[in-house]
Write a protein that holds these residues in place. Structure first.
Motif, mmCIF file in Angstrom:
data_model
loop_
_atom_site.group_PDB
_atom_site.id
_atom_site.type_symbol
_atom_site.label_atom_id
_atom_site.label_comp_id
_atom_site.label_asym_id
_atom_site.label_seq_id
_atom_site.Cartn_x
_atom_site.Cartn_y
_atom_site.Cartn_z
ATOM 1 N N UNK A 274 0.864 -1.182 0.000
ATOM 2 C CA UNK A 274 0.000 0.000 0.000
ATOM 3 C C UNK A 274 0.902 1.234 0.000
ATOM 4 N N UNK A 275 0.877 1.961 -1.098
ATOM 5 C CA UNK A 275 1.793 3.080 -1.311
ATOM 6 C C UNK A 275 0.995 4.368 -1.472
ATOM 7 N N UNK A 276 1.404 5.400 -0.760
ATOM 8 C CA UNK A 276 0.792 6.722 -0.896
ATOM 9 C C UNK A 276 1.800 7.670 -1.525
ATOM 10 N N UNK A 277 1.337 8.469 -2.478
ATOM 11 C CA UNK A 277 2.198 9.406 -3.206
ATOM 12 C C UNK A 277 1.696 10.820 -2.962
ATOM 13 N N UNK A 278 2.604 11.710 -2.549
ATOM 14 C CA UNK A 278 2.252 13.106 -2.272
ATOM 15 C C UNK A 278 3.276 14.016 -2.924
ATOM 16 N N UNK A 279 2.787 15.013 -3.653
ATOM 17 C CA UNK A 279 3.660 16.031 -4.231
ATOM 18 C C UNK A 279 3.529 17.305 -3.411
ATOM 19 N N UNK A 280 4.657 17.900 -3.064
ATOM 20 C CA UNK A 280 4.619 19.132 -2.289
ATOM 21 C C UNK A 280 5.002 20.312 -3.169
ATOM 22 N N UNK A 281 4.463 21.466 -2.846
ATOM 23 C CA UNK A 281 4.856 22.675 -3.564
ATOM 24 C C UNK A 281 3.687 23.579 -3.860
ATOM 25 N N UNK A 282 3.776 24.819 -3.412
ATOM 26 C CA UNK A 282 2.736 25.803 -3.720
ATOM 27 C C UNK A 282 2.700 26.138 -5.203
ATOM 28 N N UNK A 283 3.781 25.819 -5.899
ATOM 29 C CA UNK A 283 3.850 26.167 -7.321
ATOM 30 C C UNK A 283 3.173 25.139 -8.217
ATOM 31 N N UNK A 284 2.720 24.016 -7.639
ATOM 32 C CA UNK A 284 2.187 22.918 -8.450
ATOM 33 C C UNK A 284 0.688 23.062 -8.691
ATOM 34 N N UNK A 285 0.287 22.642 -9.880
ATOM 35 C CA UNK A 285 -1.133 22.528 -10.219
ATOM 36 C C UNK A 285 -1.378 21.102 -10.681
ATOM 37 N N UNK A 286 -2.283 20.405 -10.009
ATOM 38 C CA UNK A 286 -2.661 19.053 -10.410
ATOM 39 C C UNK A 286 -3.968 19.116 -11.185
#
Length: 427
Positions: free
Chosen positions: A194-206
């Motif tokens: 069970x893998x969780x993926x998180x991207x950090x950064x105020x500059x990112x748009x998903x």
């Protein structure tokens, strides 16, 4: 391991960082599941086949089951005449025994009648005038047969009690076919990670929508999620969060409690907004290492808590790509029960390289490797900036350049193959 408060003064060597990851990793729990649901998992135990494959002596071609001794001396000039006493198709079963002077018409995959020790293919049989080669008709053989011709004996392919797919092997379509044909309905595997993926950064748009000034689109999250799903693991995409300790802690806390692995990208260096190390400390993680003597990917940090692991990868796409292949994927494969978890490493001739000089870090050039005249050649003549997504588009290998070295075109270099399954032990 040590508390997060104790930081590595200097980056550690790539080999040491990988050793710490692999030494910590161990397989998860074993579960018993239906065969078709286990595809993508690694076997915890190689099942013993409950049946012979094939389960009976079977014909490999359409033809006639005969006694080889009856065909001795057969030729165009002196054919051997036999009478057909029965016809057996695949799925049928013979009811007659082949006696001297007789034959049984037998289709591909059909059981070989008792008394017969060879099958003569249709193309080696001549039909006398008025004969259709069916039951009650006569046939003529013009070529002698040898005992065993065109017969696959019971258990010749896979004998009962054998274990053709061993512990630690990944169950794919081929393995599923082998086990299913011998009647294996359930297997014991290491459960899916069970893998969780998180991207950090105020500059990112998903996702969709226009970019605001200063924004870029999130590429690391989809890339990592794709890597994990291709490995057959259960992936939870946590999306993105801002560069604040509280935001990271809130996003990761639940995933650490319910999962096996957390993978974050970005906010892992030493800048004002690099908050992931502080979030790790807040959540009570123990440090495997912080910073590796590698380019790209130097700020990578890995922490553990009980049987959970957190890979904090750098935010630049090429750094994420390289560190995922060298550290993340092999470690997780070991956790998933793989017998051989590391990528295939070999030697290739350098055909192209970037225009950069030696540095005191281990470099990994994104590259394309292929076979040419029986040897591996590799071309790394492409952009190698950490922020360049184009550097790994089409790349199927990493060229490893040790600290202080600067290989020239034509020299032999170490290459990690990215699109080849891990090699068997002893390769």
């Amino acid at each position: 391991m040590r508390d997060m408060a104790v930081r590595e003064a200097e980056p550690i060597a790539v080999e040491e960082a990988r050793r710490r990851c692999f030494e910590w990793a161990s397989p998860r729990e074993v579960v018993r599941v239906p065969l078709v649901e286990a595809v993508g998992c690694y076997l915890a135990r190689g099942p013993e086949l409950p049946e012979d494959v094939p389960p009976f002596d079977r014909s490999l071609k359409d033809g006639y089951a005969v006694r080889a001794a009856d065909t001795a001396g057969a030729s165009d000039g002196t054919p051997v005449s036999l009478i057909v006493i029965e016809e057996v198709a695949a799925g049928g079963w013979p009811t007659r025994t082949v006696e001297p002077g007789t034959a049984v018409r037998t289709m591909t995959g059909a059981p070989v009648a008792p008394g017969a020790d060879a099958v003569v293919p249709l193309e080696n049989v001549r039909l006398p005038e008025g004969s259709a080669g069916r039951e009650g008709d006569r046939i003529e053989l013009v070529i002698p047969a040898r005992a065993g011709d065109e017969i696959q004996r019971r258990g010749d392919d896979l004998p009962k009690g054998s274990s053709p797919v061993g512990a630690g092997e990944r169950l794919g379509p081929r393995e599923a076919a082998v086990l299913a044909t011998a009647g294996v309905l359930e297997v014991e595997v290491v459960r899916r990670l069970r893998v969780a993926v998180l991207s950090t950064g105020d500059e990112l748009l998903s996702g969709p929508g226009p970019l605001r000034p200063g924004q870029i689109r999130n590429s690391n999250g989809p890339m990592l999620a794709a890597m994990m799903r291709m490995e057959g693991w259960d992936v939870r995409d946590l999306g993105q969060c801002s560069d604040r300790v509280e935001s990271v802690v809130q996003a990761v806390h639940g995933a650490l409690e319910s999962g096996d692995v957390v993978v974050t990208t970005g906010a892992v260096s030493v800048g004002d907004y690099d908050v992931v190390p502080h979030a790790m400390e807040r959540l009570g993680m123990k440090l495997l290492f912080q910073k590796v003597a590698i380019r790209p990917g130097k700020p990578m940090t890995v922490g553990v808590k009980d049987d959970r692991i957190w890979f904090a990868l750098p935010g630049n796409p090429a750094s994420t790509f390289v560190t995922a292949h060298l550290f993340l994927l092999p470690t997780l494969r070991k956790m998933a029960g793989a017998r051989v978890w590391d990528a295939l490493r070999t030697i290739a001739v350098l055909k192209g390289r970037p225009s950069e000089g030696p540095i005191p870090l281990t470099r990994y050039w994104r590259a394309r490797v292929w076979l040419e005249a029986g040897r591996a050649v590799v071309d790394a003549g492409r952009e190698q900036l950490s922020a360049a997504i184009s550097s790994f588009l089409g790349a199927n290998a990493l060229v490893e350049v040790p600290p202080g070295e600067d290989p020239r075109v034509g020299e032999a270099v170490a290459v990690w193959w990215l699109d080849v399954p891990p090699a068997p032990i002893g390769y």
